[in-house]
Design a protein around this motif. Structure first.
Motif, PDB file in Angstrom:
ATOM      1  N   ASN A  96       3.654  33.934 -30.406  1.00  0.00           N
ATOM      2  CA  ASN A  96       2.570  33.551 -29.490  1.00  0.00           C
ATOM      3  C   ASN A  96       1.405  34.533 -29.561  1.00  0.00           C
ATOM      4  O   ASN A  96       0.773  34.864 -28.558  1.00  0.00           O
ATOM      5  CB  ASN A  96       3.107  33.457 -28.052  1.00  0.00           C
ATOM      6  N   LEU A  97       1.104  34.994 -30.766  1.00  0.00           N
ATOM      7  CA  LEU A  97       0.097  36.036 -30.948  1.00  0.00           C
ATOM      8  C   LEU A  97      -1.289  35.567 -30.518  1.00  0.00           C
ATOM      9  O   LEU A  97      -2.088  36.347 -29.993  1.00  0.00           O
ATOM     10  CB  LEU A  97       0.076  36.473 -32.411  1.00  0.00           C
ATOM     11  N   SER A  98      -1.575  34.301 -30.723  1.00  0.00           N
ATOM     12  CA  SER A  98      -2.911  33.795 -30.394  1.00  0.00           C
ATOM     13  C   SER A  98      -3.181  33.752 -28.903  1.00  0.00           C
ATOM     14  O   SER A  98      -4.312  33.493 -28.480  1.00  0.00           O
ATOM     15  CB  SER A  98      -3.105  32.399 -30.994  1.00  0.00           C
ATOM     16  N   ALA A  99      -2.147  34.023 -28.070  1.00  0.00           N
ATOM     17  CA  ALA A  99      -2.369  34.054 -26.617  1.00  0.00           C
ATOM     18  C   ALA A  99      -3.341  35.167 -26.237  1.00  0.00           C
ATOM     19  O   ALA A  99      -3.961  35.104 -25.168  1.00  0.00           O
ATOM     20  CB  ALA A  99      -1.035  34.261 -25.891  1.00  0.00           C
ATOM     21  N   SER A 100      -3.486  36.167 -27.103  1.00  0.00           N
ATOM     22  CA  SER A 100      -4.420  37.264 -26.842  1.00  0.00           C
ATOM     23  C   SER A 100      -5.842  36.930 -27.276  1.00  0.00           C
ATOM     24  O   SER A 100      -6.717  37.799 -27.208  1.00  0.00           O
ATOM     25  CB  SER A 100      -3.949  38.538 -27.558  1.00  0.00           C
ATOM     26  N   GLY A 101      -6.051  35.718 -27.731  1.00  0.00           N
ATOM     27  CA  GLY A 101      -7.387  35.348 -28.201  1.00  0.00           C
ATOM     28  C   GLY A 101      -7.773  36.167 -29.404  1.00  0.00           C
ATOM     29  O   GLY A 101      -7.036  36.244 -30.391  1.00  0.00           O
ATOM     30  N   PHE A 130     -11.815  33.090 -40.333  1.00  0.00           N
ATOM     31  CA  PHE A 130     -11.861  33.874 -39.098  1.00  0.00           C
ATOM     32  C   PHE A 130     -11.183  33.100 -37.981  1.00  0.00           C
ATOM     33  O   PHE A 130     -11.579  31.993 -37.618  1.00  0.00           O
ATOM     34  CB  PHE A 130     -13.309  34.172 -38.725  1.00  0.00           C
ATOM     35  N   SER A 131     -10.120  33.662 -37.445  1.00  0.00           N
ATOM     36  CA  SER A 131      -9.365  33.035 -36.357  1.00  0.00           C
ATOM     37  C   SER A 131      -8.621  34.124 -35.602  1.00  0.00           C
ATOM     38  O   SER A 131      -8.575  35.284 -36.035  1.00  0.00           O
ATOM     39  CB  SER A 131      -8.368  32.001 -36.888  1.00  0.00           C
ATOM     40  N   SER A 132      -8.017  33.742 -34.496  1.00  0.00           N
ATOM     41  CA  SER A 132      -7.229  34.703 -33.730  1.00  0.00           C
ATOM     42  C   SER A 132      -6.116  35.297 -34.587  1.00  0.00           C
ATOM     43  O   SER A 132      -5.867  36.509 -34.563  1.00  0.00           O
ATOM     44  CB  SER A 132      -6.642  34.021 -32.485  1.00  0.00           C
ATOM     45  N   TRP A 133      -5.444  34.471 -35.366  1.00  0.00           N
ATOM     46  CA  TRP A 133      -4.337  34.944 -36.183  1.00  0.00           C
ATOM     47  C   TRP A 133      -4.808  35.870 -37.291  1.00  0.00           C
ATOM     48  O   TRP A 133      -4.186  36.899 -37.555  1.00  0.00           O
ATOM     49  CB  TRP A 133      -3.567  33.764 -36.765  1.00  0.00           C
ATOM     50  N   SER A 134      -5.882  35.528 -37.967  1.00  0.00           N
ATOM     51  CA  SER A 134      -6.343  36.383 -39.063  1.00  0.00           C
ATOM     52  C   SER A 134      -6.844  37.726 -38.546  1.00  0.00           C
ATOM     53  O   SER A 134      -6.829  38.721 -39.279  1.00  0.00           O
ATOM     54  CB  SER A 134      -7.437  35.670 -39.860  1.00  0.00           C
ATOM     55  N   VAL A 135      -7.273  37.777 -37.280  1.00  0.00           N
ATOM     56  CA  VAL A 135      -7.724  39.035 -36.682  1.00  0.00           C
ATOM     57  C   VAL A 135      -6.542  39.891 -36.236  1.00  0.00           C
ATOM     58  O   VAL A 135      -6.514  41.110 -36.455  1.00  0.00           O
ATOM     59  CB  VAL A 135      -8.664  38.757 -35.493  1.00  0.00           C
ATOM     60  N   LEU A 136      -5.529  39.268 -35.627  1.00  0.00           N
ATOM     61  CA  LEU A 136      -4.456  40.026 -34.988  1.00  0.00           C
ATOM     62  C   LEU A 136      -3.214  40.209 -35.861  1.00  0.00           C
ATOM     63  O   LEU A 136      -2.478  41.189 -35.683  1.00  0.00           O
ATOM     64  CB  LEU A 136      -4.045  39.331 -33.680  1.00  0.00           C
ATOM     65  N   ALA A 137      -2.956  39.283 -36.774  1.00  0.00           N
ATOM     66  CA  ALA A 137      -1.725  39.363 -37.568  1.00  0.00           C
ATOM     67  C   ALA A 137      -1.630  40.635 -38.420  1.00  0.00           C
ATOM     68  O   ALA A 137      -0.529  41.182 -38.576  1.00  0.00           O
ATOM     69  CB  ALA A 137      -1.582  38.127 -38.448  1.00  0.00           C
ATOM     70  N   PRO A 138      -2.726  41.152 -38.995  1.00  0.00           N
ATOM     71  CA  PRO A 138      -2.578  42.389 -39.783  1.00  0.00           C
ATOM     72  C   PRO A 138      -1.969  43.539 -38.989  1.00  0.00           C
ATOM     73  O   PRO A 138      -1.156  44.302 -39.517  1.00  0.00           O
ATOM     74  CB  PRO A 138      -4.025  42.702 -40.206  1.00  0.00           C
ATOM     75  N   GLN A 139      -2.333  43.653 -37.710  1.00  0.00           N
ATOM     76  CA  GLN A 139      -1.765  44.736 -36.889  1.00  0.00           C
ATOM     77  C   GLN A 139      -0.269  44.517 -36.668  1.00  0.00           C
ATOM     78  O   GLN A 139       0.514  45.490 -36.669  1.00  0.00           O
ATOM     79  CB  GLN A 139      -2.486  44.830 -35.549  1.00  0.00           C
ATOM     80  N   ALA A 140       0.154  43.271 -36.461  1.00  0.00           N
ATOM     81  CA  ALA A 140       1.579  42.996 -36.281  1.00  0.00           C
ATOM     82  C   ALA A 140       2.364  43.341 -37.542  1.00  0.00           C
ATOM     83  O   ALA A 140       3.456  43.922 -37.479  1.00  0.00           O
ATOM     84  CB  ALA A 140       1.774  41.524 -35.909  1.00  0.00           C
ATOM     85  N   VAL A 167       4.420  50.368 -25.285  1.00  0.00           N
ATOM     86  CA  VAL A 167       3.077  50.667 -25.789  1.00  0.00           C
ATOM     87  C   VAL A 167       2.951  50.277 -27.257  1.00  0.00           C
ATOM     88  O   VAL A 167       1.882  49.844 -27.705  1.00  0.00           O
ATOM     89  CB  VAL A 167       2.739  52.158 -25.569  1.00  0.00           C
ATOM     90  N   ALA A 168       4.051  50.397 -28.034  1.00  0.00           N
ATOM     91  CA  ALA A 168       4.005  49.986 -29.437  1.00  0.00           C
ATOM     92  C   ALA A 168       3.886  48.470 -29.548  1.00  0.00           C
ATOM     93  O   ALA A 168       3.106  47.946 -30.356  1.00  0.00           O
ATOM     94  CB  ALA A 168       5.246  50.477 -30.173  1.00  0.00           C
ATOM     95  N   ALA A 169       4.663  47.755 -28.728  1.00  0.00           N
ATOM     96  CA  ALA A 169       4.588  46.297 -28.762  1.00  0.00           C
ATOM     97  C   ALA A 169       3.191  45.804 -28.404  1.00  0.00           C
ATOM     98  O   ALA A 169       2.694  44.825 -28.976  1.00  0.00           O
ATOM     99  CB  ALA A 169       5.625  45.706 -27.807  1.00  0.00           C
ATOM    100  N   LEU A 170       2.537  46.465 -27.476  1.00  0.00           N
ATOM    101  CA  LEU A 170       1.163  46.094 -27.134  1.00  0.00           C
ATOM    102  C   LEU A 170       0.196  46.477 -28.254  1.00  0.00           C
ATOM    103  O   LEU A 170      -0.672  45.683 -28.641  1.00  0.00           O
ATOM    104  CB  LEU A 170       0.758  46.783 -25.830  1.00  0.00           C
ATOM    105  N   MET A 171       0.354  47.676 -28.788  1.00  0.00           N
ATOM    106  CA  MET A 171      -0.568  48.186 -29.796  1.00  0.00           C
ATOM    107  C   MET A 171      -0.569  47.324 -31.056  1.00  0.00           C
ATOM    108  O   MET A 171      -1.623  47.045 -31.634  1.00  0.00           O
ATOM    109  CB  MET A 171      -0.183  49.625 -30.142  1.00  0.00           C
ATOM    110  N   PHE A 172       0.616  46.874 -31.473  1.00  0.00           N
ATOM    111  CA  PHE A 172       0.707  46.104 -32.707  1.00  0.00           C
ATOM    112  C   PHE A 172       0.420  44.617 -32.509  1.00  0.00           C
ATOM    113  O   PHE A 172       0.502  43.851 -33.466  1.00  0.00           O
ATOM    114  CB  PHE A 172       2.085  46.302 -33.344  1.00  0.00           C
ATOM    115  N   ARG A 173       0.106  44.228 -31.300  1.00  0.00           N
ATOM    116  CA  ARG A 173      -0.333  42.856 -31.037  1.00  0.00           C
ATOM    117  C   ARG A 173      -1.820  42.819 -30.659  1.00  0.00           C
ATOM    118  O   ARG A 173      -2.303  41.827 -30.127  1.00  0.00           O
ATOM    119  CB  ARG A 173       0.503  42.231 -29.911  1.00  0.00           C
ATOM    120  N   PHE A 174      -2.510  43.909 -30.943  1.00  0.00           N
ATOM    121  CA  PHE A 174      -3.914  44.026 -30.574  1.00  0.00           C
ATOM    122  C   PHE A 174      -4.683  44.569 -31.772  1.00  0.00           C
ATOM    123  O   PHE A 174      -4.088  45.131 -32.698  1.00  0.00           O
ATOM    124  CB  PHE A 174      -4.059  44.969 -29.365  1.00  0.00           C
TER     125      PHE A 174
END
Length: 312
Positions: free
Chosen positions: A75-80, A132-142, A177-184
């Motif tokens: 549900n990574l895209s929930a963070s926009g 460019f999308s929510s996933w392409s922005v956030l997935a690299p950090q995950a 904090v790690a779970a938050l950091m790697f989803r942002f």
């Protein structure tokens, strides 16, 4: 005079079936057994792990990494778009190569973000490849988080064993904090991955007094500097002291190796600082957060001493 045929030990030979049209078979040596560890394929060796490990270790590691990926990607895209400030720079990098190089906030290259662009290089390339999308922005950090867990396991395992490595990786993955950091999409995700990689390289260097591994340590820290500036340098005293005390070689060589690693930090970070400062100011974006359009001043001021003394 009659002769008798010598006895044939059939345990050492095999009887081949006669060929069509022949009057009999022939004796041949048995085929050699397959070499140890062969015949199962690279995928099988990946699933089994090192020969000395218990059979449950590699499946447990794969389960840890898969669980970490599920935790960070679910549900990574929930963070926009996460941090909209850095997301805007990612979008700019997907539209302009110059914006990607400098970490520009806009595709017109008016001003950069207030950090070096290493983390934006990754997310910008992701947006270029996948759109460019929510996933392409956030997935690299995950994905960086999953890699950090795997590297931490490998680091701890070398001295404390597989069980301790798995426990360390699980504790790290489940730290809130790690779970938050790697989803942002803040730069901290890449910074943490690079610092864990630096620790792994230091452990490898310390085992055999390896200058090559210690240079890789310096390279990781240098790119950490290009991710979040002086924060990457906070681990340098600890890693350097560990090598100075524990490396199995003479004091002179240890000091020389550490000097080489310091040089690796300067080279792996300094090339970009030099590129920015040598690039004509009129044809590049303003360095956001600096007072004189200089990346070095940004490192020493707003993102350096200014954060320590609260003067920024």
């Amino acid at each position: 005079m009659t002769t008798t045929a010598p006895d044939v030990d059939q345990s050492d030979t095999i009887r081949l079936a006669p060929r069509p049209g022949s009057t009999g078979g022939r004796w041949a040596e048995p085929p050699p057994p397959p070499p140890p560890g062969r015949g199962h394929g690279r995928l099988g060796r990946l699933a089994r792990g090192p020969a000395g490990d218990p059979v449950w270790v590699r499946p447990a590691l794969l389960a840890l990494l898969a669980g970490t990926a599920l935790l960070y990607l679910w549900n990574l895209s929930a963070s926009g778009y996460g941090n909209s400030f850095y997301a805007a720079a990612t979008q700019s990098g997907s539209q302009s190569w110059k914006a990607l190089l400098f970490g520009s906030l806009d595709a017109g290259n008016a001003i950069t973000v207030d950090k070096p662009p290493a983390s934006l290089w990754i997310s910008g390339l992701s947006a270029r490849v996948f759109g460019f999308s929510s996933w392409s922005v956030l997935a690299p950090q995950a994905i960086e988080g999953v890699a950090a867990v795997g590297l931490l396991y490998a680091t701890v395992r070398r001295h404390a064993g597989a069980t301790a490595g798995l426990l360390a990786g699980a504790a790290f993955a489940l730290t809130p904090v790690a779970a938050l950091m790697f989803r942002f999409n803040n730069p901290d995700a890449l910074l943490v991955l690079l610092l864990v990689a630096a620790a792994y390289c230091t452990v490898r260097a310390t085992e055999r007094a390896s200058a090559r591994w210690l240079m890789l340590t310096g390279t990781c820290i240098g790119f950490g500097f290009l991710t979040k500036l002086a924060q990457a340098l906070l681990v340098v005293p600890a890693l350097g002291l560990a090598y100075l005390i524990a490396a199995p070689t003479g004091l002179r060589r240890r000091v020389l190796h550490l000097a080489g690693a310091a040089g690796a930090i300067v080279v792996s970070a300094g090339w970009y600082v030099a590129l920015v400062d040598l690039w004509p100011a009129a044809s590049r974006p303003y360095i956001g957060g600096s007072t004189d359009n200089s990346l070095l001043q940004l490192a020493l001021g707003y993102n350096g001493l200014g954060r320590i003394f609260g003067s920024s």
